[in-house]
Structure formats: C-alpha cells, structure tokens
Scaffold this active site. Structure first.
Site, short mmCIF file in Angstrom:
data_model
loop_
_atom_site.label_atom_id
_atom_site.label_comp_id
_atom_site.label_asym_id
_atom_site.label_seq_id
_atom_site.Cartn_x
_atom_site.Cartn_y
_atom_site.Cartn_z
N ASP A 151 0.86 -1.16 0.00
CA ASP A 151 0.00 0.00 0.00
C ASP A 151 0.91 1.24 0.00
OD1 ASP A 151 -2.27 1.70 0.46
OD2 ASP A 151 -1.74 1.71 2.58
N ASP A 153 -0.26 5.03 0.97
CA ASP A 153 -0.54 5.99 2.04
C ASP A 153 -0.40 5.34 3.42
OD1 ASP A 153 -1.20 7.36 -0.21
OD2 ASP A 153 -3.15 8.07 0.49
N ARG A 196 -14.73 12.36 -0.88
CA ARG A 196 -13.57 13.19 -0.59
C ARG A 196 -13.04 13.89 -1.83
NH1 ARG A 196 -9.79 8.87 2.03
NH2 ARG A 196 -11.09 7.51 0.73
N SER A 239 -2.60 1.43 -4.67
CA SER A 239 -3.03 2.52 -3.79
C SER A 239 -4.45 2.94 -4.09
CB SER A 239 -2.09 3.72 -3.98
OG SER A 239 -2.53 4.82 -3.21
N GLY A 240 -5.15 3.27 -3.03
CA GLY A 240 -6.44 3.93 -3.16
C GLY A 240 -6.26 5.41 -3.41
N LYS A 284 -7.49 -4.11 -5.00
CA LYS A 284 -6.10 -4.33 -4.59
C LYS A 284 -5.73 -5.80 -4.66
CE LYS A 284 -5.18 -0.27 -1.71
NZ LYS A 284 -4.58 0.21 -0.46
N ASP A 307 -1.93 -1.06 5.76
CA ASP A 307 -2.33 -0.61 7.10
C ASP A 307 -3.83 -0.45 7.27
OD1 ASP A 307 -2.86 2.82 7.27
OD2 ASP A 307 -2.33 1.85 5.39
N ASN A 310 -9.05 -1.36 3.66
CA ASN A 310 -9.11 -1.65 2.22
C ASN A 310 -7.91 -2.46 1.73
OD1 ASN A 310 -7.41 0.61 2.57
ND2 ASN A 310 -7.69 1.21 0.44
#
Length: 369
Positions: A151, A153, A196, A239-240, A284, A307, A310
């Site tokens: 991941d 972030d 967001r 990554s999201g 993912k 972390d 997701n």
C-alpha cells in the site's frame, strides 16, 4: 565423518562431530577417547565424548520460522514466546539473531507443529506481551525470489495523499475525518473516495507538483526496496490514492509495478472526479494477482504490506500479509503485524539479517564514490 557443526559464541568455539567407531584392526573405543582427549589438552580445549548409535534423531514434522521483533525485546517476552511454542507441541531447534537495530529481531527455527496452529497461538501471545511475531513455513520457497506489493498511504509514505491535496483546497480536516473512518472499515471505500475527491473540485492542476514535493517516505522505505531489488525481488505498489503521485514514486524508487486511481483533470483544473475503475479493497487483491502473474511468481511467494481495512483482501490473498502500523481490525486479520515505524523491518520477516542489509547499503555507497 557423519556430521560436523561449529558455532562461535562470545569468543568461545564449540565444535561437534559425529563419527563412526574405529574400523581398522585392533582399534578400540578407549584408544579413540584417549587420542581425542590428548589432542584437546594440547590445544587447551575441553573435550566430551558420548557413545551412541546412528545419526541424530530427525526433527519433528512441520517446520516453521518464527521471527520476533521487539523494541526492546525483553527476557520476559522472549520466555513467553518460547513457552507458547512449547505449549503447541513445538520444539525450538535453533535461535538466531537477525538484527540489533533499529529493533531487536530474533528467529526461532521450530519443528513438531504445523505452521497455522503455531501462527494462531503466537499471534495471541504477541498481542498480550507487546511484541511482533511472524510465522512462515520453512522450506525452499522461503529462499525463492518473491514479489512484494505495498500500500502507499501510511505504508510506503507517511502521508495520506488525499489529505495533502485537501490542504490546498482548505478542507483537510473534513477529508481526514472521512479517511479515518474508511481506514477503520466504517465506510465503504469507493463511496468515501468519491465523497472526498468531490471536495477537490476547482483546484488548479499545478497542485499535483506541490503534493509530490510534500510526500515523505516512511523511514526504511528506500532500504527495503533497494535491498529487495538487489536480491532479485520484484516490488510494486497499489493505492487507493492517485496515479499522479504513484507514477512519480514508481520512477523515483525503481518500482516494477504501480496502480492507483486517477484524478480527472480538465483544462488544467481538478474536476472532483476520478476516471476509470476505482482501486478499492477488492481491486487491490485483483491487482496483486495480476502483478504476480506478470512477474511469474506464485501467490504463495508474494508478500503484501498495508495498514487499512481496504488492504485486507490483498493481505489475505498474499502468501504473507503484513499489517504495518495498522488499525486494530487489520492487525487482527493479517498473517502478522509490525508495529514499529521502520518499513525495512519487514526484511527480517523474510529471514534477511541486518548484516546482510548493511552489506547491500555499503555496496551501494561504494558504487557512488
């Protein structure tokens, strides 16, 4: 000579040999003992001879490597882990230190118990005593080249990229609150992403360069990637967040794979939308499978690091899923958890020692001089 082994500990050498009884005519066991003791005394050594038959007893079936990380690693916690191993019916064949900084890492070679029940028992023990424990099966696959997918972030980097964008739009607190709920699994990720991103509508596209400059790598990230690449591993990120950042990280760090969402930009302005299929929790895991297929690596030899909620499908799809400073929900569901702020400690879970890491770093430095 049937077997021989030598170890050096704190300046003391221990040499063990398994040999057959004398075979030539007239030789006796007593003569062999006298010869060995005489030789040892001449070198100021202590010798012990034990008679027996056959080779060492084979180790029990079911072999695993148990890696324990502590900062610090106390005698009490080490004893508790050893007791938990014994409680499962396992036997500790060997203990070896992997690292003394930035955390203490030791590895237990365990036999006599299957990996899964051992992992379950030690996960509970680790949570109770406050250390990180990883359990992986022993065998050749541990030494095979692997694919590591991370991941981004709050894993590869210290930041949440969407919050960096939000800071320029004046809505950082609002976005951060939604992000936190999504990472805890309280909100559907795709819904929260659209919510967001909509707040970023109207931002000038020049903000992208500013956000890239604001990104801070997690301590140990460069070391982790550089070491893995030198060992022949392939490394990717999912990554999201956004390709506007992950593509730059791919180039900067020499990654093999990268996938993320893409912010829509029209006439030099962010529209508040993303384009294409959203990279969410299920996405993912699909990307991990795709990367593994492209890399020619079986899923059993993949490692995933993340972390947030997701990341869970990806962590559970990989051969080894590592929850890195993760939310409680993620720590409870992943194969193992690392709760120290150094990303390169993941190397110890793969059986790579700090000395080996430092050799890579020294070689890198020498090439630059």
């Amino acid at each position: 000579m049937i077997d021989i082994e030598q170890v050096v500990t704190r300046g003391r050498i221990v040499l063990c040999a398994l040999i057959t009884a004398p075979a030539y005519a007239g030789a006796t066991d007593g003569e062999l003992r006298a010869t060995v003791h005489s030789w040892a005394e001449s070198l100021d050594l202590a010798a012990e001879i034990i008679s027996g038959t056959g080779d060492n007893k084979p180790r029990g079936s079911g072999r695993s490597h148990v890696t324990v990380l502590g900062n610090p690693l106390t005698a009490e916690s080490t004893a508790a882990i050893a007791a938990s191993i014994t409680g499962t019916g396992g036997n500790i064949d060997r203990i070896f230190r992997l690292a003394k900084y930035p955390v203490t890492a030791v590895e237990f070679a365990v036999s006599g118990v299957a990996t899964e029940p051992l992992r379950t028992a030690l996960a509970t023990a680790a949570a109770d005593i406050g250390v990180d424990v990883a359990v992986v099966s022993a065998g050749l696959q541990r030494r095979a080249r692997r694919l590591v997918v991370m991941d981004v972030d709050s894993t590869l980097i210290q930041d949440e990229v969407i919050e960096l964008f939000a800071a320029h739009a004046g809505c950082e607190a609002e976005v951060a609150a939604v992000t936190a709920r999504a990472m805890r699994g309280e909100l559907d990720f795709e819904q929260s992403l659209h919510e967001r991103v909509a707040l970023l509508a109207g931002l000038d596209a020049s903000v992208v360069e500013k956000v890239r400059a604001d990104v801070r790598l997690t301590p140990g990230a460069r070391t982790l990637i550089r070491t893995l690449k030198r060992l022949g591993y392939q490394v990717g990120v999912v990554s999201g967040g956004f390709t506007q950042v992950t593509d730059a990280l791919r180039e900067r760090l020499g990654l093999d794979f990268a996938a993320a969402n893409t912010l829509e930009i029209v006439d030099g302005v962010l529209t508040g939308r993303v384009v294409g299929e959203v990279v969410d929790r299920a996405g993912k895991a699909r990307l991990l499978r795709s990367f593994a297929e492209q890399a020619g690596v079986p899923l059993a030899q993949t490692v995933a690091i993340g972390d947030g909620a997701n990341d869970l499908d990806m962590l559970n799809t990989a051969g080894l899923g590592v929850a890195f400073n993760a939310k409680p929900l993620v720590r409870a569901a992943a194969h193992t958890a690392v709760n120290v702020p150094f990303l390169d400690t993941v190397l110890y879970l793969l059986g790579i020692t700090r000395d080996e890491v430092d050799e890579v770093e020294d070689a890198e430095t020498a090439e630059l001089v």
